[in-house]
Design a protein around this motif. Structure first.
Motif, mmCIF file in Angstrom:
data_model
loop_
_atom_site.group_PDB
_atom_site.id
_atom_site.type_symbol
_atom_site.label_atom_id
_atom_site.label_comp_id
_atom_site.label_asym_id
_atom_site.label_seq_id
_atom_site.Cartn_x
_atom_site.Cartn_y
_atom_site.Cartn_z
ATOM 1 N N VAL A 208 0.839 -1.199 0.000
ATOM 2 C CA VAL A 208 0.000 0.000 0.000
ATOM 3 C C VAL A 208 0.874 1.249 0.000
ATOM 4 O O VAL A 208 0.628 2.218 -0.747
ATOM 5 N N ASN A 209 1.924 1.200 0.838
ATOM 6 C CA ASN A 209 2.830 2.347 0.873
ATOM 7 C C ASN A 209 3.517 2.530 -0.470
ATOM 8 O O ASN A 209 3.641 3.658 -0.985
ATOM 9 N N LEU A 210 3.971 1.371 -1.048
ATOM 10 C CA LEU A 210 4.609 1.451 -2.358
ATOM 11 C C LEU A 210 3.634 1.944 -3.417
ATOM 12 O O LEU A 210 4.008 2.712 -4.312
ATOM 13 N N SER A 211 2.379 1.473 -3.295
ATOM 14 C CA SER A 211 1.375 1.919 -4.258
ATOM 15 C C SER A 211 1.157 3.416 -4.155
ATOM 16 O O SER A 211 1.049 4.123 -5.173
ATOM 17 N N ALA A 212 1.092 3.891 -2.929
ATOM 18 C CA ALA A 212 0.919 5.337 -2.751
ATOM 19 C C ALA A 212 2.103 6.093 -3.343
ATOM 20 O O ALA A 212 1.945 7.113 -4.054
ATOM 21 N N LYS A 213 3.300 5.550 -3.072
ATOM 22 C CA LYS A 213 4.482 6.193 -3.632
ATOM 23 C C LYS A 213 4.498 6.077 -5.153
ATOM 24 O O LYS A 213 4.891 7.026 -5.858
ATOM 25 N N SER A 214 4.069 4.896 -5.641
ATOM 26 C CA SER A 214 4.029 4.704 -7.091
ATOM 27 C C SER A 214 3.049 5.657 -7.737
ATOM 28 O O SER A 214 3.316 6.228 -8.806
ATOM 29 N N VAL A 215 1.904 5.807 -7.092
ATOM 30 C CA VAL A 215 0.914 6.739 -7.627
ATOM 31 C C VAL A 215 1.474 8.154 -7.641
ATOM 32 O O VAL A 215 1.329 8.911 -8.623
ATOM 33 N N GLN A 216 2.165 8.497 -6.543
ATOM 34 C CA GLN A 216 2.756 9.832 -6.472
ATOM 35 C C GLN A 216 3.826 10.005 -7.546
ATOM 36 O O GLN A 216 3.875 11.043 -8.239
ATOM 37 N N LEU A 217 4.664 8.954 -7.676
ATOM 38 C CA LEU A 217 5.714 9.017 -8.693
ATOM 39 C C LEU A 217 5.117 9.059 -10.094
ATOM 40 O O LEU A 217 5.569 9.819 -10.965
#
Length: 380
Positions: A208-217
């Protein structure tokens, strides 16, 4: 020694002179005592004889008592008139006596027959009793045999039940052991599942954290891509070109329209430097530029020759893939085909098509746009 007799008393109550007499006869009978049987027959015979005598006497006495007392002359005189009624009553009394005697003889014969058949009946009864005793003994033996057989069957059944109970106990013990082992395995499996669940939850949180970061990126990249792609630039320089009616001389190939070198200030063909020229003036001459990717096209600019051939470009149609964005008109040396901002056209090829029969002569073609884009990554 005879058993206690059954006494049967019978008698005839005779009316004699208006007084009731006692029983005249008494008979004793018992089915199992010969003494009483013979005594009953003899008493019956004597009773019948006395009965006849009494009836005869009674008739004459009744007749005499009914007559009134008369003197000798009167009795002699009336004798003929009274004799017939007396004789008639006496005759009737005798007839009744004889009828009773006949009935008595019938009773005697019947009793005599019963006495005569008594021994045979006794033998038959003894035989029947003997058979009944044998039947009772057989039934008793059969009951004892059946009881013994049932006892044996009950013992066998009890033994089988005991064996079955032992087997069931053994199976239950095995099941308890298996249940205990299964319980331990279930507990171990539960611990493993809990560990795996914990790991999965941790990975899910990380994802989830990576997804949030991925979405941000991704958002950042998309923003930068949009900013970069929003730059409209020359996208046709030195790109591949082609035509459907090439000139026999190589000096007029279509690659000269995207080389960026031309002289527009000179109106004579000898001083215009390089330009493209089709072989003939046949209809549907085409020259195209391969952009090498999917681009958004904003504008197509064409430099025409400035000599006497400027009118040949009139009527030429400009296409981006299959979308026509404009048509050339007039004898101009320069044509500009630009699209409005709200009109979005993507393509990988720009084609110049002259539908009428004429030469297609060009100095330079420039295509302005941005990209390239993936087919699933197109920003409007």
């Amino acid at each position: 020694h005879c058993p206690s007799p059954n006494y049967q008393s019978s008698g005839i109550n005779a009316e004699y002179g208006g007084s009731r007499t006692a029983n005249l006869t008494t008979s004793f009978y018992h089915s199992s005592c010969p003494f009483f049987r013979s005594f009953s027959v003899r008493a019956t015979s004597m009773s019948l004889a006395l009965l006849i005598l009494c009836l005869t006497t009674t008739g004459s006495v009744v007749a005499r008592s009914a007559e009134p007392e008369l003197s000798a002359p009167e009795s002699v005189a009336k004798m003929p008139e009274r004799s017939p009624p007396v004789r008639e009553e006496g005759s009737q009394a005798l007839n009744k006596a004889f009828n009773l005697l006949d009935r008595a003889f019938l009773v005697i014969e019947r009793q005599t027959g019963v006495l005569a058949d008594g021994p045979e009946i006794s033998e038959v009864l003894d035989s029947v009793m003997e058979r009944l005793d044998r039947i009772e003994a057989a039934i008793s033996e059969d009951r004892q045999a059946r009881a013994t057989e049932m006892k044996i069957m009950a013992n066998n059944f009890t033994q089988k039940l005991e064996n079955l109970e032992k087997k069931v106990d053994a199976k239950l013990s095995q099941l308890e052991s298996l249940v205990g082992t299964a319980g331990e395995k279930v507990e171990a499996l539960e611990v493993t599942v809990n560990n795996i669940t914990s790991r999965i939850e941790t990975k899910i949180d990380t994802s989830v954290n990576l997804s949030a970061k991925s979405v941000q990126l991704g958002t950042t990249i998309q923003t930068r891509q949009k900013a970069w792609l929003s730059e409209v630039r020359l996208i046709s320089l030195y790109k591949l070109t082609g035509e459907n009616n090439p000139h026999s001389a190589r000096d007029y190939n279509p690659g000269l329209v995207v080389d960026g070198q031309f002289v527009f200030s000179n109106t004579h063909e000898s001083y215009m430097r390089t330009y493209s020229h089709t072989r003939s003036s046949a209809a549907n001459n085409k020259i195209w530029v391969e952009l090498g990717g999917l681009f958004r096209v904003y504008c197509v600019r064409v430099w025409n020759t400035r000599d006497g051939n400027k009118s040949r470009f009139a009527g030429t149609q400009i296409y981006v893939d299959n979308t026509m964005i404009g048509t050339a008109s007039g004898d101009w040396g320069f044509h500009d085909f630009c699209l409005a901002e709200e009109k979005v056209v993507h393509g990988s090829r720009v084609t110049l098509h002259q539908p009428r029969a004429d030469y297609l002569i060009l100095l330079e073609v420039q295509v302005w746009g941005n990209g390239p884009y993936n087919s699933s990554d197109i920003f409007n």
